[in-house]
Scaffold this motif. Sequence first.
Motif, PDB file in Angstrom:
ATOM      1  N   ALA A 223       0.458  -0.903   0.201  1.00  0.00           N
ATOM      2  CA  ALA A 223      -0.045   0.186  -0.196  1.00  0.00           C
ATOM      3  C   ALA A 223       1.213   1.038  -0.039  1.00  0.00           C
ATOM      4  O   ALA A 223       1.508   0.963   0.361  1.00  0.00           O
ATOM      5  CB  ALA A 223      -0.703   0.115   0.736  1.00  0.00           C
ATOM      6  N   ALA A 225       1.076   5.577  -0.381  1.00  0.00           N
ATOM      7  CA  ALA A 225       0.622   6.456  -0.424  1.00  0.00           C
ATOM      8  C   ALA A 225       1.109   7.677  -0.269  1.00  0.00           C
ATOM      9  O   ALA A 225       2.365   8.193  -0.363  1.00  0.00           O
ATOM     10  CB  ALA A 225      -0.204   6.645   1.103  1.00  0.00           C
ATOM     11  N   GLN A 297      -4.281  -1.326   2.493  1.00  0.00           N
ATOM     12  CA  GLN A 297      -5.042  -0.419   1.794  1.00  0.00           C
ATOM     13  C   GLN A 297      -5.638   0.561   3.472  1.00  0.00           C
ATOM     14  O   GLN A 297      -5.584   1.536   3.556  1.00  0.00           O
ATOM     15  CB  GLN A 297      -6.121  -0.780   1.136  1.00  0.00           C
ATOM     16  CG  GLN A 297      -5.024  -0.665   0.007  1.00  0.00           C
ATOM     17  CD  GLN A 297      -4.339  -0.094  -1.125  1.00  0.00           C
ATOM     18  OE1 GLN A 297      -3.323   0.780  -0.889  1.00  0.00           O
ATOM     19  NE2 GLN A 297      -5.045   1.511  -2.001  1.00  0.00           N
ATOM     20  N   SER A 298      -6.820  -0.437   3.623  1.00  0.00           N
ATOM     21  CA  SER A 298      -7.282  -0.655   5.231  1.00  0.00           C
ATOM     22  C   SER A 298      -6.295   0.243   6.277  1.00  0.00           C
ATOM     23  O   SER A 298      -6.593   1.289   6.906  1.00  0.00           O
ATOM     24  CB  SER A 298      -8.127  -1.163   5.239  1.00  0.00           C
ATOM     25  OG  SER A 298      -9.279  -1.455   4.144  1.00  0.00           O
ATOM     26  N   THR A 301      -5.233   3.889   4.854  1.00  0.00           N
ATOM     27  CA  THR A 301      -6.886   4.690   5.492  1.00  0.00           C
ATOM     28  C   THR A 301      -6.868   5.406   6.606  1.00  0.00           C
ATOM     29  O   THR A 301      -6.725   6.964   6.760  1.00  0.00           O
ATOM     30  CB  THR A 301      -7.700   4.135   4.219  1.00  0.00           C
ATOM     31  OG1 THR A 301      -7.166   3.747   3.042  1.00  0.00           O
ATOM     32  CG2 THR A 301      -8.757   4.928   4.511  1.00  0.00           C
ATOM     33  N   ASP A 302      -6.622   4.713   7.517  1.00  0.00           N
ATOM     34  CA  ASP A 302      -6.937   4.744   8.582  1.00  0.00           C
ATOM     35  C   ASP A 302      -6.298   5.506   8.943  1.00  0.00           C
ATOM     36  O   ASP A 302      -6.104   7.065  10.018  1.00  0.00           O
ATOM     37  CB  ASP A 302      -7.537   3.477   9.325  1.00  0.00           C
ATOM     38  CG  ASP A 302      -8.431   2.664   9.538  1.00  0.00           C
ATOM     39  OD1 ASP A 302      -9.536   2.974   8.721  1.00  0.00           O
ATOM     40  OD2 ASP A 302      -7.996   1.112   9.969  1.00  0.00           O
ATOM     41  N   LEU A 304      -3.753   7.677   7.623  1.00  0.00           N
ATOM     42  CA  LEU A 304      -3.790   8.855   7.081  1.00  0.00           C
ATOM     43  C   LEU A 304      -4.972  10.044   7.399  1.00  0.00           C
ATOM     44  O   LEU A 304      -5.146  10.760   7.791  1.00  0.00           O
ATOM     45  CB  LEU A 304      -4.097   9.035   5.672  1.00  0.00           C
ATOM     46  CG  LEU A 304      -2.893   7.817   5.180  1.00  0.00           C
ATOM     47  CD1 LEU A 304      -3.314   8.826   3.581  1.00  0.00           C
ATOM     48  CD2 LEU A 304      -0.957   9.075   4.969  1.00  0.00           C
ATOM     49  N   GLY A 305      -6.130   8.987   8.094  1.00  0.00           N
ATOM     50  CA  GLY A 305      -7.612   9.201   8.674  1.00  0.00           C
ATOM     51  C   GLY A 305      -7.147  10.542  10.245  1.00  0.00           C
ATOM     52  O   GLY A 305      -7.031  11.457  10.513  1.00  0.00           O
ATOM     53  N   THR A 317      -3.604  10.747  -1.110  1.00  0.00           N
ATOM     54  CA  THR A 317      -3.575  10.080  -2.199  1.00  0.00           C
ATOM     55  C   THR A 317      -3.561   8.530  -1.559  1.00  0.00           C
ATOM     56  O   THR A 317      -1.544   8.718  -1.753  1.00  0.00           O
ATOM     57  CB  THR A 317      -3.725  10.517  -3.619  1.00  0.00           C
ATOM     58  OG1 THR A 317      -4.534   9.662  -4.218  1.00  0.00           O
ATOM     59  CG2 THR A 317      -2.363  11.114  -3.851  1.00  0.00           C
ATOM     60  N   LEU A 318      -3.750   7.820  -2.089  1.00  0.00           N
ATOM     61  CA  LEU A 318      -3.678   6.084  -2.014  1.00  0.00           C
ATOM     62  C   LEU A 318      -3.246   5.693  -3.296  1.00  0.00           C
ATOM     63  O   LEU A 318      -4.565   5.667  -4.224  1.00  0.00           O
ATOM     64  CB  LEU A 318      -4.168   5.821  -1.074  1.00  0.00           C
ATOM     65  CG  LEU A 318      -4.422   5.573   0.055  1.00  0.00           C
ATOM     66  CD1 LEU A 318      -4.307   6.795   1.409  1.00  0.00           C
ATOM     67  CD2 LEU A 318      -4.669   4.053   0.820  1.00  0.00           C
ATOM     68  N   GLN A 320      -4.311   3.113  -6.392  1.00  0.00           N
ATOM     69  CA  GLN A 320      -5.702   2.566  -6.616  1.00  0.00           C
ATOM     70  C   GLN A 320      -4.954   1.535  -6.742  1.00  0.00           C
ATOM     71  O   GLN A 320      -5.430   0.665  -7.585  1.00  0.00           O
ATOM     72  CB  GLN A 320      -6.389   3.198  -6.987  1.00  0.00           C
ATOM     73  CG  GLN A 320      -7.145   4.044  -5.503  1.00  0.00           C
ATOM     74  CD  GLN A 320      -7.741   3.554  -4.290  1.00  0.00           C
ATOM     75  OE1 GLN A 320      -8.418   2.233  -4.744  1.00  0.00           O
ATOM     76  NE2 GLN A 320      -7.058   3.983  -3.069  1.00  0.00           N
TER      77      GLN A 320
END
Length: 470
Positions: A223, A225, A297-298, A301-302, A304-305, A317-318, A320
């Motif tokens: 993953a 980013a 990926q999850s 995402t977490d 970066l959140g 941005t990740l 894809q």
Amino acid sequence: MTRPHDAAILELKNLLGPKGWSMERDVLETHNREARGKFEGHADIILFPASTDEVAKAVAICAAHAIAIVPQGGNTGRCGGAVAGQDQVLLNLKRMNRITEIDARDFTATVEAGAILKTIQDAAEEHDLLFPLSLGAEGSCQIGGNLATNAGGLNVIRYGNARDLVLGLEVVLPDGSIWNGLSKLRKDNSGYDLRDLFIGAEGTLGIITKATLKLFPHPKHIATAWVAVPSPEAALDLLALARRTTGDAIAAFELMCGFAHDMSVTHLPNLTRPLASQTDWHVLIELTSSRPTDDLQSLLTDLLGDAMEGELARDATLAQSDAQRKNLWAIREGIPEAQGFEGGSIKHDVSVPVSKVPDLLTRGMAAARDLIPGIRPCPFGHVGDGNIHFNFTQPLDMDKADYLAHWENLNRVIHDIVAGLGGSISAEHGIGQLKRDELAHYASAEKLKLLRAVKAAIDPDNRLNPGKVV
């Protein structure tokens, strides 16, 4: 040193055969030309041995005739460490390029020193394994040169430098004898660690001819980013958060200034901007895992959140797809090439403790601007291990030659700051000729005494790569 006289050259030619040497002008020009163009070699013969035995016999011939010999790998170095002087013999290992074994149970690869790094990576992947050393020149650099300079690269934060990826070595010594240390042992406390003497020694103590390398499970998930961060301080806080929340799944963590990013996407073809917003600082994060059940990926995402919520990131941005991932990496890896479009560049390969990177950047950029008004700082690099390529591009209104004349003065300014922060003037490129005097200036008297004592003990006649390192 005496010139390689006719008798010695005849012995070398007879030993190596027609494929094992060259005195042709175009061949010599290629191998005498240093990658960065700062140093020019003057060897009038280059050797291409095909085996360790041939290397050993060639070295013995040179020793008998009091001729210095300079080992060379892919000639991708940045410090003039593989450049031969007048009356010296150049020895290139490109014909010794076999991967002799991949052992999937020991997680090792045994390779000859002339094997191309990318070839080793691909061979490991065929066995669902990973050799993690990765750098921009991996398509042409040879593993012997990587080990001789203790190369770093993109994955040091996860796997360590080249030194950390080696179990054993085979080395030809200055008198032509062979030390066979090709061990697969993970634990061996039987005396001094001779292996580590030769890794990072830049061919001044011996010529590495084979190596046993560590392999790892090949990642099943990746993953990646691209993140806009408000400052280098925020980047370090993001790194710490990532390490705590991802279980140290970080394989790479790269920091770039906005100018470096803009140069890549402006000057290099087929690259797209990862983010619409403009920012002074960017981070490229990559997570990897060999566990098929991991959802990176999850996880990213977490992360970066949380970073956004904590004001450690402004935008992100990740990737894809593999194409998007390659675009992100092309931006980062294209920075050195893109700098060439902006004129002259004065470059530094330095390291400081990770926590001191923001201090280095703040103080270094301010000092450079005071020294050369209008200078354009272009720092980027492996912030996860404290290694910054602290480059500076010429002012827009200054002549290139006039700018490059400031090289030594700018070196002193930046290296003084690095030394004051407990850092190193050479993080991953080595010393060679370029930084030999700087090493003598910054190293302690005790360190220099030990370095010179080791050189004198192993190579008392100074026949191997003289004039480099010490």
